[in-house]
Design an enzyme around this catalytic site. Sequence first.
Site, PDB file in Angstrom:
ATOM      1  N   GLU A 129      -3.020  -4.918  -2.827  1.00 52.19           N
ATOM      2  CA  GLU A 129      -3.306  -5.785  -3.912  1.00 52.19           C
ATOM      3  C   GLU A 129      -3.742  -5.210  -5.300  1.00 52.19           C
ATOM      4  O   GLU A 129      -3.388  -5.881  -6.313  1.00 52.19           O
ATOM      5  CB  GLU A 129      -4.839  -6.617  -3.261  1.00 52.19           C
ATOM      6  CG  GLU A 129      -5.937  -5.782  -2.914  1.00 52.19           C
ATOM      7  CD  GLU A 129      -5.920  -5.371  -1.470  1.00 52.19           C
ATOM      8  OE1 GLU A 129      -5.113  -4.595  -1.068  1.00 52.19           O
ATOM      9  OE2 GLU A 129      -6.903  -5.579  -0.945  1.00 52.19           O
ATOM     10  N   ASN A 187       0.867  -1.376  -0.011  1.00 50.15           N
ATOM     11  CA  ASN A 187       0.083  -0.149   0.200  1.00 50.15           C
ATOM     12  C   ASN A 187       0.731   1.354  -0.008  1.00 50.15           C
ATOM     13  O   ASN A 187       1.799   1.283   0.713  1.00 50.15           O
ATOM     14  CB  ASN A 187      -0.973   0.072   1.129  1.00 50.15           C
ATOM     15  CG  ASN A 187      -0.489  -0.180   2.377  1.00 50.15           C
ATOM     16  OD1 ASN A 187       0.699  -0.909   2.771  1.00 50.15           O
ATOM     17  ND2 ASN A 187      -0.957   0.456   3.486  1.00 50.15           N
ATOM     18  N   ILE A 188       0.554   2.144  -0.933  1.00 54.21           N
ATOM     19  CA  ILE A 188       1.230   3.276  -0.986  1.00 54.21           C
ATOM     20  C   ILE A 188       0.057   4.473  -0.765  1.00 54.21           C
ATOM     21  O   ILE A 188      -0.794   4.771  -1.539  1.00 54.21           O
ATOM     22  CB  ILE A 188       2.024   3.757  -2.437  1.00 54.21           C
ATOM     23  CG1 ILE A 188       2.663   2.218  -2.956  1.00 54.21           C
ATOM     24  CG2 ILE A 188       2.614   4.679  -2.475  1.00 54.21           C
ATOM     25  CD1 ILE A 188       3.949   1.764  -1.981  1.00 54.21           C
ATOM     26  N   GLU A 189       0.400   5.143   0.415  1.00 55.60           N
ATOM     27  CA  GLU A 189      -0.684   6.243   0.994  1.00 55.60           C
ATOM     28  C   GLU A 189      -0.060   7.612   0.370  1.00 55.60           C
ATOM     29  O   GLU A 189       0.859   7.874  -0.338  1.00 55.60           O
ATOM     30  CB  GLU A 189      -0.712   6.340   2.344  1.00 55.60           C
ATOM     31  CG  GLU A 189      -1.238   4.933   2.836  1.00 55.60           C
ATOM     32  CD  GLU A 189      -1.477   4.947   4.325  1.00 55.60           C
ATOM     33  OE1 GLU A 189      -1.055   5.954   5.198  1.00 55.60           O
ATOM     34  OE2 GLU A 189      -2.065   4.196   4.873  1.00 55.60           O
ATOM     35  N   CYS A 242     -11.076  -2.749  -4.018  1.00 54.24           N
ATOM     36  CA  CYS A 242     -10.252  -3.482  -4.624  1.00 54.24           C
ATOM     37  C   CYS A 242     -10.942  -4.765  -5.048  1.00 54.24           C
ATOM     38  O   CYS A 242     -10.539  -5.463  -5.987  1.00 54.24           O
ATOM     39  CB  CYS A 242      -8.948  -4.008  -3.510  1.00 54.24           C
ATOM     40  SG  CYS A 242      -7.861  -2.857  -3.269  1.00 54.24           S
ATOM     41  N   CYS A 281      -3.839   0.624  -2.587  1.00 56.35           N
ATOM     42  CA  CYS A 281      -3.834  -0.443  -1.785  1.00 56.35           C
ATOM     43  C   CYS A 281      -2.910  -1.521  -2.348  1.00 56.35           C
ATOM     44  O   CYS A 281      -2.819  -1.627  -3.548  1.00 56.35           O
ATOM     45  CB  CYS A 281      -5.335  -0.999  -1.805  1.00 56.35           C
ATOM     46  SG  CYS A 281      -6.628  -0.181  -0.727  1.00 56.35           S
ATOM     47  N   CYS A 309     -10.399  -4.256   0.715  1.00 57.76           N
ATOM     48  CA  CYS A 309     -11.609  -3.215   0.889  1.00 57.76           C
ATOM     49  C   CYS A 309     -12.532  -3.574  -0.640  1.00 57.76           C
ATOM     50  O   CYS A 309     -12.328  -4.212  -1.408  1.00 57.76           O
ATOM     51  CB  CYS A 309     -11.044  -1.950   0.842  1.00 57.76           C
ATOM     52  SG  CYS A 309     -10.211  -1.497  -0.797  1.00 57.76           S
TER      53      CYS A 309
HETATM   54  N1  THU Z   1      -5.421  -1.073   2.510  1.00 52.14           N
HETATM   55  C1  THU Z   1      -4.744  -2.013   1.591  1.00 52.14           C
HETATM   56  O1  THU Z   1      -3.600  -1.712   1.206  1.00 52.14           O
HETATM   57  N2  THU Z   1      -5.915  -2.880   1.278  1.00 52.14           N
HETATM   58  C2  THU Z   1      -6.905  -3.162   1.424  1.00 52.14           C
HETATM   59  O2  THU Z   1      -7.682  -3.995   0.797  1.00 52.14           O
HETATM   60  C3  THU Z   1      -7.455  -2.511   2.792  1.00 52.14           C
HETATM   61  C4  THU Z   1      -6.645  -1.239   3.085  1.00 52.14           C
HETATM   62  C5  THU Z   1      -4.524  -0.076   2.783  1.00 52.14           C
HETATM   63  C6  THU Z   1      -5.048   1.265   2.204  1.00 52.14           C
HETATM   64  C7  THU Z   1      -4.213   2.039   3.515  1.00 52.14           C
HETATM   65  O3  THU Z   1      -3.166   2.510   2.900  1.00 52.14           O
HETATM   66  C8  THU Z   1      -4.324   1.310   4.839  1.00 52.14           C
HETATM   67  O4  THU Z   1      -4.551   0.107   4.282  1.00 52.14           O
HETATM   68  C9  THU Z   1      -5.508   1.841   5.685  1.00 52.14           C
HETATM   69  O5  THU Z   1      -6.635   1.814   5.151  1.00 52.14           O
END
Ligand code: THU
Length: 133
Positions: free
Chosen positions: A55, A42-44, A91, A53, A88
Amino acid sequence: MTKQELIDLAFTAMENAYAPYSNYHVGACVLCKDGRTYLGANIENASFGLTNCAERSAIFSAYSNGVRKDDIEALAIVSDGPYVAAPCGACRQVLCELMNEDTPIHLSNRKETCTKTISELLPMSFGGKDLEG
Ligand code: THU
């Protein structure tokens, strides 16, 4: 590659998570039938909605390198959270487009692992079929 080796690769991918806002680190790995693997984390972003996210990072990487759904053997998604790393909703929609409905998706938080398919995770989905005709 065993299921556990695929999960371990996803945990390796998780080390590259960029998550300064949530501090919730997620990793993913696409395994292809020919043995190729594609990692994602995950890259915010400070503009939260632009976060990618793990995946989606992994499957976009696979597709960017020419992989298509029939090439995919399995996907692993992992986190260190209290529950297995359930994808989520956004995704699930993306995975529904880019994976076959019966391809295994392994979800793990180290303590617990379960395996689902995208049709189990996203029943009665909207997809390309709905736009036909
Ligand atoms: N996140 C994912 O990488 N995959 C998911 O399916 C659920 C959420 C990440 C997004 C964000 O960087 C962090 O989790 C919190 O939501």
